[in-house]
Design an enzyme around this catalytic site. Structure first.
Site, PDB file in Angstrom:
ATOM      1  N   LYS A  84       0.863  -1.184   0.000  1.00  0.00           N
ATOM      2  CA  LYS A  84       0.000   0.000   0.000  1.00  0.00           C
ATOM      3  C   LYS A  84       0.892   1.223   0.000  1.00  0.00           C
ATOM      4  O   LYS A  84       2.069   1.155   0.383  1.00  0.00           O
ATOM      5  CB  LYS A  84      -0.882   0.020   1.253  1.00  0.00           C
ATOM      6  N   GLY A 184     -22.253   5.387   4.414  1.00  0.00           N
ATOM      7  CA  GLY A 184     -21.394   5.889   3.350  1.00  0.00           C
ATOM      8  C   GLY A 184     -21.981   5.644   1.978  1.00  0.00           C
ATOM      9  O   GLY A 184     -22.204   4.494   1.588  1.00  0.00           O
ATOM     10  N   GLY A 186     -20.548   6.746  -0.910  1.00  0.00           N
ATOM     11  CA  GLY A 186     -19.487   7.132  -1.829  1.00  0.00           C
ATOM     12  C   GLY A 186     -19.372   6.208  -3.024  1.00  0.00           C
ATOM     13  O   GLY A 186     -20.365   5.625  -3.482  1.00  0.00           O
ATOM     14  N   VAL A 188     -18.301   3.207  -3.526  1.00  0.00           N
ATOM     15  CA  VAL A 188     -18.788   1.834  -3.372  1.00  0.00           C
ATOM     16  C   VAL A 188     -20.200   1.810  -2.786  1.00  0.00           C
ATOM     17  O   VAL A 188     -21.059   1.060  -3.250  1.00  0.00           O
ATOM     18  CB  VAL A 188     -17.837   1.015  -2.488  1.00  0.00           C
TER      19      VAL A 188
END
Length: 360
Positions: A84, A184, A186, A188
């Site tokens: 990452k 959420g 957003g 996804v």
């Protein structure tokens, strides 16, 4: 500062292989790339562009996220390790062509040990810019031969994991008639709502962004909206789906949950070790986040060899069977599903990773 060389967070005895600090003063680039494991292949994981409060906070995040990617890629059956990267800064004001290309030079310098892709604060268009300096970039736009938005299969995979949880708890792989709370809306979350509405679920939603809420409500006016996550959890849910930032399952949240299932897209949902046991003790079935949200990494991994959407979608559909397998192993071994998932991932990293010792 987090102890990079200290004890591993999980139980397989391994530690991060490499942590690289990258700086280009002229463009303002300050980035950290962490490679947790290359036992299964080159490390793959997205680049997060975020205004961290300190370098220590950024380092802690990239260490946790890179380890999570190793487990995610392993459990998804990919021949890829885990890594990452984080770029410290506000993507709304600090992102530039020069910064992204400088970052691409650092990715290229690792010689293929790390492949980058999108994450919070970065998009496929950014990957196209980074790719002007590095061959080791995926998650690119369709115009440049990429797969485009990885949230498509991320949401699809989460829905498959939720279906597996529904079958385990209620005996049928459907959310029809169930009350599902999505935290959420957003990239996804709004796509997950699409799958849930199509399946006949009753959806309750919260998000800090009014624009995100309105995007969902314009398509699905029957979706119920509540003020915040506390109100969402208190709204009599059958399923709780965290799809925002991590750490939403903590010592305050778990006792308040009425849901029988937790299954969402957010990374690192468990605020600290022991939360998985607290959920199990309350009879809440937790679908491990890195198992069910692997659709996105499956999509960008497929792109490395030449993207085929139907092939990637078929592989993401396998998240349903993988999730069922983890629930079965958890029941058989008397452990929470999060522990069972870790054991499967570690077993694959060990069993397949040892083959690198056979000289070719």
């Amino acid at each position: 500062m987090p102890n990079v060389f200290g004890s591993p967070h999980k139980g397989n005895g391994t530690r991060h292989e490499q942590v690289v600090f990258c700086q280009d003063e002229a463009s303002g680039l300050r980035a950290i790339i962490a490679i947790y494991s290359t036992a299964l292949g080159p490390a793959l994981g997205g680049t997060r562009f975020y205004p961290y409060g300190s370098e220590d906070e950024a380092l802690a995040d990239v260490l946790n996220l890179s380890q999570g990617m190793a487990y995610k890629n392993a459990i998804a059956g990919l021949d890829l390790g885990g890594g990452k990267a984080v770029i410290i800064g506000d993507p709304a004001t600090g992102k530039s062509e020069a910064l992204l290309r400088a970052y691409g030079r650092f990715v290229q310098s690792l010689g293929g040990r790390y492949y980058t892709a999108c994450d919070v604060g970065t998009f496929s268009e950014d990957m196209d810019v980074i790719a002007r300096e590095s061959r080791y970039v995926t998650g690119r736009t369709v115009a440049h031969g990429g797969a485009g938005d990885s949230s498509v299969l991320t949401a699809f995979g989460v829905f498959q994991g939720m279906r597996a949880a529904a079958e385990t708890v209620w005996g049928s792989p459907t959310l029809r008639g169930r009350r599902v709370g999505v935290e959420g809306a957003g990239k996804v979350g709004h796509r997950l709502v699409e799958h849930l509405v199509e399946d006949g679920a009753e959806v309750v939603l919260c998000d800090v962004s009014e624009a995100a809420i309105e995007r969902v409500r314009s398509r699905h006016p029957d979706v119920e909206v509540v003020a915040d996550n506390a109100a969402l959890i208190a709204s009599g849910l059958d399923v709780y789906a965290p799809c925002a930032l991590g750490g939403s399952l903590d010592d305050a949240t778990v006792p308040a949950l009425s849901a029988a299932i937790v299954c969402g897209a957010a990374n690192n949902q468990l605020a600290h070790p022991g939360i998985e046991k607290a959920l199990a003790d309350r009879g809440v079935l937790y679908a491990p986040d890195y198992v069910v949200n692997a659709g996105g990494v499956i999509q960008v991994a497929d792109e490395i060899g030449g993207f085929d959407f139907e092939r990637a979608r078929a592989r993401a559909a396998g998240i349903y069977d993988t999730t069922l397998r983890i629930f079965a192993l958890a029941a058989e071994e008397g452990v929470p599903p999060a522990v069972a998932a870790d054991r499967l991932a570690e077993r694959r990293m060990t069993d397949i990773g040892r083959l690198r010792g056979i000289l070719l």
